[in-house]
Design an enzyme around this catalytic site. Structure first.
Site, PDB file in Angstrom:
ATOM      1  N   GLY B  56      13.700  16.892 -15.723  1.00  0.00           N
ATOM      2  CA  GLY B  56      12.464  17.597 -15.371  1.00  0.00           C
ATOM      3  C   GLY B  56      12.736  19.088 -15.470  1.00  0.00           C
ATOM      4  O   GLY B  56      13.682  19.598 -14.858  1.00  0.00           O
ATOM      5  N   ASP B 226       3.817  18.478 -20.153  1.00  0.00           N
ATOM      6  CA  ASP B 226       4.947  19.264 -20.642  1.00  0.00           C
ATOM      7  C   ASP B 226       4.503  20.584 -21.240  1.00  0.00           C
ATOM      8  O   ASP B 226       5.250  21.551 -21.227  1.00  0.00           O
ATOM      9  CB  ASP B 226       5.720  18.467 -21.693  1.00  0.00           C
ATOM     10  CG  ASP B 226       6.427  17.291 -21.054  1.00  0.00           C
ATOM     11  OD1 ASP B 226       5.780  16.242 -20.889  1.00  0.00           O
ATOM     12  OD2 ASP B 226       7.602  17.439 -20.691  1.00  0.00           O
ATOM     13  N   LYS B 237       3.668  12.570 -21.548  1.00  0.00           N
ATOM     14  CA  LYS B 237       4.323  11.301 -21.860  1.00  0.00           C
ATOM     15  C   LYS B 237       3.416  10.371 -22.657  1.00  0.00           C
ATOM     16  O   LYS B 237       2.227  10.261 -22.381  1.00  0.00           O
ATOM     17  CB  LYS B 237       4.717  10.631 -20.536  1.00  0.00           C
ATOM     18  CG  LYS B 237       5.567   9.393 -20.658  1.00  0.00           C
ATOM     19  CD  LYS B 237       6.903   9.657 -21.305  1.00  0.00           C
ATOM     20  CE  LYS B 237       7.658  10.743 -20.573  1.00  0.00           C
ATOM     21  NZ  LYS B 237       8.748  11.329 -21.381  1.00  0.00           N
TER      22      LYS B 237
END
Lengths: 331, 331
Positions: B56, B226, B237
């Site tokens: 992360g 992201d 994702k």
């Protein structure tokens, strides 16, 4: 279907008779091992269905028909054989139908009657393939979900029948195979069937189907179905609804392949189809490996309902019909 | 975040300092075992990031900052330490940022500077939680995808921060946790975090998300991201796009939670975001068990793009913004 064996590629069905024996591919061992199970009597037939060596309503029906023929030629008590075979799966319509069909129609050549039943199942699937193949051109990229293949339908398949037929006639096609969690029938069985036929394909996580549809890499979606309601709503493996919504959002044709017997005029719409909830461990344990945190529950609906508005057409042995034509068929 | 340990429930972050040591939860062992890794020097820091003990972007950034502080107090060659830490992951923006930030700002109390950096990361996530919790009422049922939790963001999480905040203020909520194939971060990590906090939840196969949305059992979807492009398209994702399409088709609000630094004004739209293709074995082998037929290939896109038209709003530390307000922010 073609199957690659250590003795070369062979043509076989999901189940067949050899003399008085009923022989089947043991689907529990696929794709890692190609094993066969030989049923010597109706107790074996019961076990093969109950333990899911054989699965898929049409394949189960043919197994039951062969089991009844075997019982007859071996001089078994036919009432007892019928009862034993019927009790293998509690809700399998094709199973009950095949047993009753044999009790009524087997006459003095039970094996011939069972072969006739089996051939009629295979012929329907072959016809689905021929009608559906007209939707597939050179270069078509197809997405499928779960296993609506020859393993489930004795031969050819439903969703896989048009794919087999198009490939067989030399068209250059590509198949995206949804792995189909939780039970992974796509990764285990559909990929195995395509691999045996040398049909170009790739396994994808179910999550990736939308990505390829969005990117314009999918031209056509074909799935099977467990039940078609009178209004054209369908029930199929969990995840089918999501694929239909995303196909619709990207203007990709979404077809459902099934024999006409899958239409159930007594079910008015998808809302009337009960959704089976299966064991949460199918989600939580993957092939015996525990991945989830202790104390976290899961929910596991086995099917979902795709509304008729998302379905471009139904591919049947009688031709291809839109949902509207379907309702006329019932009227 | 709360973590259930054998000595009771403890409050902890994904990574912290104890004296000169950098200690972290080894995320590779979750959810089955709660192990910790202690980094004694910048070589250990490099390894912890490279081997994905910590993952992360925000958590990696804080680990790098602590690693730089540790190197400084231990009298290491700072140029070498910076180079070693930077090289742990090739494309991690937060990693490079944190190393540079420490080189510029650590002054004569490097540990204090690193703690300040860490606290600012945690404070942003806490603020995301407070703003996002306003969207959650008593009885709200939330769907989330992947792990945008405290493990990835040092503390609180992004998508999980509003869920933690709403639960913390006594609201009765329920979370559907997409398992998130192929790497199962939802089943392994999100469920672990929710379980630690006693937040009611259930793990579902990714395929089942649409079913629950269609049935009216999901009130709100919250995911992380992201990267957010200038026009409000996001990359997240694989599978996020499908959930967004199905949420939209069912009139379910779809929110993206992220710190403002995730906005990238230099990326005009989602089309400009490259999609990483990862090892097909992530799809084909599940925890070391081979399930696919030999000879069948797989494709494994790690992310997909969700267009701004499907996004209700962005939950940031500065408040909640619609995609249109976002573009005004960039102007």
């Amino acid at each position: 279907m073609k199957v690659k064996t250590k003795d070369g590629v062979k043509e076989m069905r999901a189940v067949w008779m050899e003399g008085d024996d009923v022989v089947m591919i043991d689907q529990r061992d696929l794709p890692n091992r190609l094993n066969f199970f030989t049923a010597k009597n109706h107790i074996d037939i019961h076990r093969s269905i109950k333990d899911m060596m054989i699965r898929g309503a049409p394949s189960i029906g043919v197994t039951a028909a062969y089991g009844m023929a075997q019982a007859a030629v071996k001089g078994a008590d036919m009432e007892e054989a019928a009862e034993t075979i019927r009790s293998a799966r509690p809700t399998a319509y094709d199973l009950f139908y095949a047993v009753d069909h044999m009790l009524t129609n087997m006459g003095d050549d039970p094996i011939k009657a069972a072969e006739k039943y089996a051939d009629s199942v295979a012929a329907k699937c072959r016809a689905i393939g021929e009608h559906g193949a007209k939707l597939i051109s050179d270069g078509t990229r197809i997405l499928t979900h779960c296993n609506a293949g020859a393993l489930a339908t004795l031969d050819h398949g439903t969703a896989l029948a048009p794919i087999r037929a198009a490939h067989g006639s030399g068209r250059d096609i590509f198949v995206f195979v949804d792995e189909t969690r939780p039970r992974l029938q796509g990764m285990r069985l559909t990929a195995w069937e395509l691999n045996n036929e040398d049909i170009p394909h790739a396994i994808i996580a179910d999550n990736a189907a939308g990505h390829y549809m969005q990117r314009g890499e999918v031209d056509l979606v074909i799935v099977g179905t467990d039940r078609i309601a009178a209004n054209g709503d369908i029930a199929n493996k969990i995840g089918t609804y999501e694929k239909a919504v995303v196909a619709n959002a990207n203007d990709i044709p979404f077809y459902v392949a099934a024999p006409v017997t899958t239409f159930d005029p007594n079910t008015p719409s998808g809302e009337d189809i009960p959704i089976e909830e299966r064991d949460p461990l199918e989600v939580l344990d993957i092939h015996g490996v525990r991945i989830y945190p202790k104390g976290s529950p899961a929910r596991n609906p086995a099917f979902d309902v795709t509304p008729n508005s998302l379905i471009t057409g139904f591919i049947t042995e009688k031709g291809v019909f839109s949902p509207k034509e379907l309702s006329r068929m019932f009227d």
